[in-house]
Design a protein around this motif. Sequence first.
Motif, PDB file in Angstrom:
ATOM      1  N   ASP A   1       0.840  -1.188   0.000  1.00  0.00           N
ATOM      2  CA  ASP A   1       0.000   0.000   0.000  1.00  0.00           C
ATOM      3  C   ASP A   1       0.877   1.240   0.000  1.00  0.00           C
ATOM      4  O   ASP A   1       1.980   1.241   0.542  1.00  0.00           O
ATOM      5  CB  ASP A   1      -0.913   0.009   1.228  1.00  0.00           C
ATOM      6  N   THR A   2       0.367   2.303  -0.614  1.00  0.00           N
ATOM      7  CA  THR A   2       1.108   3.550  -0.700  1.00  0.00           C
ATOM      8  C   THR A   2       1.404   4.071   0.699  1.00  0.00           C
ATOM      9  O   THR A   2       0.512   4.220   1.531  1.00  0.00           O
ATOM     10  CB  THR A   2       0.312   4.601  -1.488  1.00  0.00           C
ATOM     11  N   GLY A   3       2.682   4.345   0.979  1.00  0.00           N
ATOM     12  CA  GLY A   3       3.082   4.914   2.251  1.00  0.00           C
ATOM     13  C   GLY A   3       3.160   3.927   3.388  1.00  0.00           C
ATOM     14  O   GLY A   3       3.419   4.310   4.532  1.00  0.00           O
ATOM     15  N   VAL A   4       2.931   2.628   3.117  1.00  0.00           N
ATOM     16  CA  VAL A   4       2.971   1.608   4.160  1.00  0.00           C
ATOM     17  C   VAL A   4       3.993   0.551   3.767  1.00  0.00           C
ATOM     18  O   VAL A   4       4.025   0.106   2.621  1.00  0.00           O
ATOM     19  CB  VAL A   4       1.586   0.962   4.357  1.00  0.00           C
ATOM     20  N   ARG A   5       4.825   0.151   4.701  1.00  0.00           N
ATOM     21  CA  ARG A   5       5.765  -0.920   4.422  1.00  0.00           C
ATOM     22  C   ARG A   5       5.014  -2.179   3.992  1.00  0.00           C
ATOM     23  O   ARG A   5       3.985  -2.524   4.569  1.00  0.00           O
ATOM     24  CB  ARG A   5       6.594  -1.243   5.668  1.00  0.00           C
ATOM     25  N   THR A   6       5.511  -2.870   2.989  1.00  0.00           N
ATOM     26  CA  THR A   6       4.885  -4.114   2.575  1.00  0.00           C
ATOM     27  C   THR A   6       4.927  -5.118   3.720  1.00  0.00           C
ATOM     28  O   THR A   6       5.950  -5.307   4.366  1.00  0.00           O
ATOM     29  CB  THR A   6       5.607  -4.681   1.353  1.00  0.00           C
ATOM     30  N   HIS A   7       3.797  -5.751   3.966  1.00  0.00           N
ATOM     31  CA  HIS A   7       3.666  -6.683   5.071  1.00  0.00           C
ATOM     32  C   HIS A   7       2.622  -7.727   4.694  1.00  0.00           C
ATOM     33  O   HIS A   7       2.102  -7.723   3.571  1.00  0.00           O
ATOM     34  CB  HIS A   7       3.232  -5.944   6.341  1.00  0.00           C
TER      35      HIS A   7
END
Length: 744
Positions: A31-37
């Motif tokens: 997601d934009t602005g969120v670390r991939t998890h």
Amino acid sequence: MNNDYPRIIRLEESADPSRHGDLLAMYSINDTGVRTHSVIKRSTDGGQTWNQVSTLYSPTPGWGIYFGSMYELPVATGGLAAGTIIAAGNAWDNANWGFQEVQTFVSTDYGVTWTQRGNCATKSGSPSAVATGLWEPEIILNADGKLACHFSDERLRSSGYYQKLVMATSSDGGATWGGQVDTVAIGDSSSRPGMPVVRKLGNGDYALAYELCRDSVGNADQTCRVYLKISADGASWGTPSSLGTLVQTGDGRQLLHTPGLAWTPAGGPDGTLIMAGQRVVTGSDGPTTVVQPESGRVVFVNTANGAGSWDAVSAPVTIDPTGDYNNGPGKHCANYSPSLLPTASGSAVMMVTPRFVSGSNTRCDVRFGIGPIGTLPLYAPFDSGNDSGWSTYGGNWSVGGGVYSQAGGSAGPKSLVGSTGWSDVTVTTDLRLDSAGQAGVLLRTTEPDVGADSHDGYYIGVESNNTLFIGKQTYGWTGLASTAVSGGVSTGAWYTLQASVVGCTITAVLKRENATATTTATATDPGCLAAGQAGVRSHLTSASFRNFQVTPAAASTATTYSDSWASGASSGWTSHGGTWSTVALSGTQQQTASGSNGPKYVSPVSGNAYTVSSDVRITSLSAPSGNGGVMARVNSPGTGPDAYLGYFAGIDGSTGQLSLGRANTGTWTPLANSSVPGGVALDTWYHVTLRATGCSISATAQRTSSWDQATVGIVDGGCPASGSTGIRGMLATTDFREYSVTRG
């Protein structure tokens, strides 16, 4: 936002037996602005509902991670208990791709909390590029008790290995990992083996599925075929430059991109390997590659431990369109890296896979479905309220109230199920024309596409001009036989159609629901089509289908027969004990004497080789072991528990099992039994089949809302050679509906 890399496992080895059978699904979120998890969700009802139980990030500050593997330890190893869940992902520094790790994590509370374990591999320093990284880790336990971490490695580009598959092993439960060995590596500065998936087979071998991309082609949608490699122990994979075998069907169809792999013991002596890929193609790497309409609609199956050709089976989830690396950002995610898992019985397969969300250029969600693996008999569980396991080509299809409907007057919409390897089969279904036009069933269908005659196969159906017809469609129409229907064809009325193909002979038998007269048509097609899927089709009308099943067919002295009891009569049937009544309104045959011991109702049909089937519902028990089911090869029937010679297969309302046995004029010999998936509940419909061919006797039972079957089979020496069919209860009040007998 993209949701991708879905993975699914079933808990089987945990210390808490109440968790056995729980499903865990994991998928990565970008997601934009969120670390991939990743998020982890649990289902306790076989995938009907899901609840999130945890979120998993890389513990390294500022790093993202894609998780490629989730694995439950089948036995204790390296200080980890059986039932421990291990996850592995490729992690990276968001500010500098030159810093990467394959990180592993463990959970001992069924996916609720996670603890970081060791790193399978690390990459540090320049170049800071995505294309020199570590990707797609896969965890499995080798035969020597060591954990294996398979992944794609791009670190040796300067040595001519644009990407290779490597394996690291651990003897301490993943706390530390040893040196890496190559499993597939081609040093031609072009080949890119990647996306490894490893599963253990029933014979102890290990199967490695992977994609082989070739950068020299210059177009990812013209390369990346799926290959399979076999190891005897999971530790030794032979010469790294050896590719293994190309996964393809007998007519040259291949899977493209991102394989998923599963093995189930069902389907034959060696079980069944099930393979998914993002797309289906024909041709060779390069411009001759042609993407086929089956893309996102089928998986491949093989019953010879991966040797030889594969068959195509309708996928548990249909994804249309599938991803394309060349059609814009984010759109490649559709059907990218699907995951497969057999059901607990092994008779069906689950699938999780991404689906592109229309109207968005950057988002896929994750879909779940269950479908058959191509074994026979097949019964379509439309009581589930969905058509998972079917693949549609055109039309507007929906399921409701146990009915599969196609709405609208488009030209030739069809829906297919089962395997392209099916040859001699019988399809039995109820069908209804909801307006003027035609509808029917498909046999031996291949090469499907959207369009009126766009497939190769046989089409058997009825038309509102009062005709029962048989025809052949090979991207055109050839009529083979037609006949006037006794009593005509009315819109809004249900008809039972049994259509079979044996060798090059096609036979159709039609009966209106509330009538007893039948209409038969037969045709022979020299040089006939050899094999293919079954299905349903309408043409220029809305149409509905229910009670769809496919059974093996063969030459036989049995008469094809069906009875829904909707006429209110049971002509030709003979009762032996109990209290039997026909209820026309519900189309059921009821046995209501709760204290009776073994009442039988024998049909007018007899023969040597056939499949008898019926829906069965136990409504009450008068003893702990009360049951109800179907009979085959019945001779000398009389009143009394086992007063006949012949076979019985039924569901037991106390043990929750499918039981197969033989009566011998007063004595009972149990032959085989198996637990019915989900158990046996009162006032619940189950579909039961009993097949007798030679001295091979087999039976199945499943809820009418589930693909999951109980299956039993034996070879019974000295078996009665022929006899009648029928239904029977034992210390239970029991309802029956949709009774049929098919040859072979």
